[in-house]
Design an enzyme around this catalytic site. Structure first.
Site, mmCIF file in Angstrom:
data_model
loop_
_atom_site.group_PDB
_atom_site.id
_atom_site.type_symbol
_atom_site.label_atom_id
_atom_site.label_comp_id
_atom_site.label_asym_id
_atom_site.label_seq_id
_atom_site.Cartn_x
_atom_site.Cartn_y
_atom_site.Cartn_z
ATOM 1 N N PRO A 1 31.323 57.622 85.059
ATOM 2 C CA PRO A 1 31.960 58.597 85.965
ATOM 3 C C PRO A 1 30.927 59.453 86.685
ATOM 4 O O PRO A 1 29.910 59.835 86.116
ATOM 5 C CB PRO A 1 32.817 59.450 85.011
ATOM 6 C CG PRO A 1 33.001 58.622 83.780
ATOM 7 C CD PRO A 1 31.766 57.790 83.657
ATOM 8 N N GLY B 1 29.264 58.078 91.981
ATOM 9 C CA GLY B 1 29.474 57.917 93.412
ATOM 10 C C GLY B 1 30.110 56.605 93.811
ATOM 11 O O GLY B 1 29.880 56.124 94.921
ATOM 12 N N SER C 1 24.757 45.816 69.737
ATOM 13 C CA SER C 1 23.371 45.987 70.193
ATOM 14 C C SER C 1 22.510 46.740 69.191
ATOM 15 O O SER C 1 21.400 47.131 69.521
ATOM 16 C CB SER C 1 23.350 46.725 71.536
ATOM 17 O OG SER C 1 23.887 48.021 71.380
ATOM 18 N N LYS D 1 19.897 51.930 79.280
ATOM 19 C CA LYS D 1 19.102 52.172 78.070
ATOM 20 C C LYS D 1 17.664 52.581 78.426
ATOM 21 O O LYS D 1 17.084 53.439 77.753
ATOM 22 C CB LYS D 1 19.112 50.920 77.203
ATOM 23 C CG LYS D 1 20.497 50.624 76.615
ATOM 24 C CD LYS D 1 20.548 49.312 75.867
ATOM 25 C CE LYS D 1 21.949 49.079 75.298
ATOM 26 N NZ LYS D 1 22.064 47.803 74.576
#
Length: 814
Positions: A401, A404, A721, A764
């Site tokens: 969020p 743009g 992950s 990341k």
């Protein structure tokens, strides 16, 4: 009369009533029955003892003749006794709002009116009679203080000098006032006009009482008039009441005249319009509503390239409309359908601006950063240059969020020179929102796509479907499945809206969809879209966005000159690092807005010319920082991992510790999801089977109860992950060797030691740089993802790629 008038009497007592009626019929009576107000001068000898009746609304005046209604049960005995008297006279006394049940002699006024009873009639619950006012009386002595009330009275004289000029002047004023009132108030009949001629200024007493009786003044004011014996003083009180009555009557008359004039004017206009319609219709120069509608719809089709099958449908509906009655429901339904059909932009297209420098200028003007996204859009436009158009493409902008996504879609439309239409599909549960309702339903409407084409008036706009990952499902339908036809280039050339029931060509529309995550998008829908990832911004990009876009926009919106609020570069960096670390810039805009609001207060309250916001006084505007500089956890069994969330990337420390050596066991905490729990179990099994290979004590876990924890236990965590990170934490614990440098890693592990690729590499890497970690370990299969990152993200980073866990252990432990 009083409010105690609705109780039946005893039928056995009706004989005296008829006797009283006979007597009353023989008595002289000069006015017509029920004549409202009239004045009859009395010339009779009046009794010294009379019975009293209380009245509530207004007092009764001498020589006034008016019908009265009383409660039979309450006043039957009183009227029976009055009927037995030779004079048939009763006294009327005004008691105002006093309750009849609790009347005391103190509630009765001293002055009342003696009346003669005529034409007494018996009904079920009421007694009716005509009261002929005779003369004022004054109560001298009470003979009975309980009903029937009996009093001894005297009849006071009314002092007046008939020759007094003042009395005659007042009398003339009263006569003129009454004559002025009679024409403007229809309540006063013709007989009053005739009777008024019988009054003379030389007899002002009856004239004054008559004037008071015809007013609508309050009861207490009229009682005051009744109790005033001197005629001149009485006339002085009545004349203002009469003038007020005239003013009210004149105002009512004026209002009535205005209303009547407006009504007559509208009626006249209506009749003239109807006559004009008839005349024009006879001459053939006018059309009715049906013909106007048909001509309007045909005019809309001029200049449009309507497909033949659609034109056939329109002609059929126009023929139906021309024979339907305009007032029938079917007419309204057909008219609305034709209104939508003829409002579609059949064959109307806007020309695309495929100038790449122009597109670059628009994107750079509206957005800082997002270099890879801009390049992808430029490639998309370059492809359209050779193809001839960019229609039929479906772009999916994916990112956290506030990065743009919606504004990027708007910039694409502006760069192309196309119309832009946006609607959110978040929470949409009804497929009719996409494909429309069938016309058989009351209140049926076309779908959002048809509404969009009607509004933009071209067939090739940019339509943005916002929040497509938040589509809902319910018993009403599955809008995600309804979108499959819309977003498939092979199908949307013949899109069918249930309301229009004709084929629409959506192949020229450029669809731009936005989503925060891909997990909730159905695979069949995701397969039809081309993904462009917006991964978020690093601090340098946020700084440029705040300087070039957010801060000027806030000052412009609040109309504050830039020189009045000076925000230093260092303070802006501190806002970004300490108060707005999310991937997007929405929270950053909120914090800057707080600064503007508080600065505006200082400018007004302290009468300052300008406010300077620096690092030293930033906390007075925003409070203590929400984020402190992240301290990388160190120690035996502690490893820093990298995670992806819907809000962007984050560092994820993992801790492994030996609880005791009494028993073998493995415990997990940190609100881990099922995937992370499986990763932890795989890591534990892998380390347990390969301790000797990595230089650790092979018997370490045989008697060790190990606890694996992921901090921030209240935050749910899940995802494939963290396997490599958990394995490294357990191996660090078994080797009794802590990691001695800032190092982060990501990747999934199999039982055979293979390192599997993961997603969110850009996020990341951004999270690692934010925590000032410049050495990371990535899966070998993610080398391509890292190579595609912008140079400013790769600059200064030391990246190790691992295909098997042995590669990870070699980097970590040497």
């Amino acid at each position: 009369m009083s409010d105690d008038q609705e109780h039946p009497g005893d039928p056995a007592s009706r004989d005296w009533i008829h006797e009283t009626q006979d007597d009353a019929d023989e008595a002289p009576f000069d006015a017509e029955e029920g004549s409202g107000h009239a004045m009859v001068p009395a010339r009779e000898t009046l009794p010294e003892r009379i019975y009293l009746l209380p009245i509530h609304n207004r007092p009764f005046f001498p020589a006034q003749v008016q019908p009265l209604v009383i409660n039979r049960e309450r006043w039957e005995e009183t009227m029976r006794r009055v009927g037995k008297t030779p004079h048939h006279t009763v006294g009327l006394a005004f008691v105002g709002e006093a309750a009849v049940e609790g009347l005391a002699h103190d509630d009765f006024p001293e002055i009342g009116t003696a009346v003669k009873v005529h034409k007494l009639q018996d009904e079920e619950q009421q007694i009716q009679f005509i009261a002929q006012g005779l003369q004022r009386f004054r109560i001298q002595r009470w003979l009975s203080r309980e009903p029937p009330y009996l009093v001894e009275v005297s009849y006071p004289r009314e002092p007046v000098d008939a020759g007094d000029d003042e009395a005659r002047a007042y009398a003339m004023a009263l006569i003129n006032g009454i004559k002025e009132l009679l024409p403007i108030n229809p309540l006063y009949g013709e007989e009053l006009k005739h009777y008024l001629n019988r009054f003379s200024p030389h007899e002002p007493g009856p004239l004054t009482d008559f004037a008071a009786a015809i007013t609508s003044a309050k009861g207490q004011a009229l009682q005051d008039v009744l109790a005033t014996l001197p005629v001149v003083a009485r006339m002085q009180k009545v004349l203002p009441l009469l003038r007020k009555e005239i003013d009210v009557a004149q105002l009512q008359s004026e209002i009535s005249e205005q209303v009547n004039a407006q009504m007559q004017e509208r009626q006249r206009e209506f009749f003239l319009r109807e006559q004009l319609k008839v005349i024009q219709r006879e001459l053939g120069i006018s059309k009715d509503d049906r013909e106007n509608d048909v001509d309007t719809f045909r005019d809309r089709l001029e200049g449009l390239v309507v497909p033949p099958r659609v034109l056939t449908r329109i002609e059929e509906e126009l023929d139906k409309l021309s024979v339907l009655e305009t007032g029938s429901p079917e007419y309204g339904t057909t008219r609305n359908y034709l209104d939508w059909l003829t409002s579609m932009p059949w064959g109307v297209h806007s020309s695309d601006n495929l100038d790449l420098p122009h597109a670059r200028a628009i994107l750079d003007r509206d957005h800082d950063g997002l270099k890879d996204v801009k390049e992808r859009i430029i490639e998309f436009l370059a492809e359209g240059t050779f193809k001839g158009d960019v229609g039929g493409s479906i772009l999916l902008l994916v990112g956290p969020p506030g990065v743009g996504k919606t504004s990027v879609g708007r910039s694409i439309a502006e760069a192309l020179g196309r119309e832009f239409y946006r609607f959110s599909v978040g929470g949409m549960r009804d497929e009719a929102e996409i494909k429309g309702h069938r016309r058989t339903y009351i209140g049926a409407m076309p779908g959002k796509l048809v509404q969009a084409l009607k509004e933009v008036e071209v067939e090739n706009p940019v339509i943005m479907l916002d929040e497509i990952d938040k589509l809902g499902q319910s018993f009403q339908g599955d809008p995600a499945s309804a979108l499959l036809e819309v977003l498939d280039p092979e199908q949307n050339v013949d899109f069918l809206d249930h309301y229009l029931d004709v084929r629409l060509d959506l192949s020229r529309v450029l669809f731009v969809c936005t989503a925060n995550t891909l997990d909730s998008i159905p695979p069949a829908l995701l397969d039809r879209m081309e993904q462009i990832r917006l991964s978020g911004y690093i601090a340098e990009e946020k700084l440029a966005i705040a300087r070039h876009h957010l801060w000027p926009k806030l000052l412009k919106r609040d109309r504050i000159p830039k020189k009045r609020i000076n925000l230093t570069e260092a303070a802006l960096k501190q806002v970004i690092e300490g108060y707005a670390r999310e991937a997007g810039v929405r929270q950053l805009e909120k914090q800057l807005h707080r600064i503007v609001r508080k600065a505006a207060v200082k400018l007004l309250e302290n009468d300052q010319q300008s406010v300077r916001v620096s690092v030293n006084n930033l906390e007075t505007f925003l409070g203590a920082p929400l984020f402190r500089k992240e301290q990388v956890l160190k120690g035996e069994g502690v490893v820093t991992g990298l995670a992806w969330t819907a809000m962007g990337g984050a560092t994820l420390p993992i801790e492994a510790g030996k609880v005791h050596a009494l028993d073998r066991g493995f415990k997990l905490t940190g609100k881990l999801g099922e995937v992370m729990q499986e990763s932890a179990n795989i890591a534990y099994s892998y380390v347990l089977g390969h301790l000797h290979d990595f230089g650790a004590d092979a018997d370490f876990f045989d008697s060790a109860f190990v606890h694996l924890h992921v901090p921030e236990g209240a935050t749910p965590k899940d995802g494939p992950s963290a396997g490599v990170t958990m394995t490294t934490a357990l191996l660090s614990l078994a080797r009794h060797q802590a990691i001695d440098r800032p190092l982060a890693m990501t990747g999934e592990l199999t039982l055979t030691g293979q390192v599997l690729p993961v997603g969110g590499i850009r996020e990341k890497i951004i999270a690692a740089r934010r925590s000032e970690i410049f050495e990371v370990i990535l899966p070998e299969a993610n080398r391509r993802d890292f190579d595609e990152l912008p140079d400013f993200l790769k600059e200064g980073m030391t990246v190790h790629f691992a295909a098997r866990y042995e590669d990870v252990a070699r980097v970590v432990f040497g």
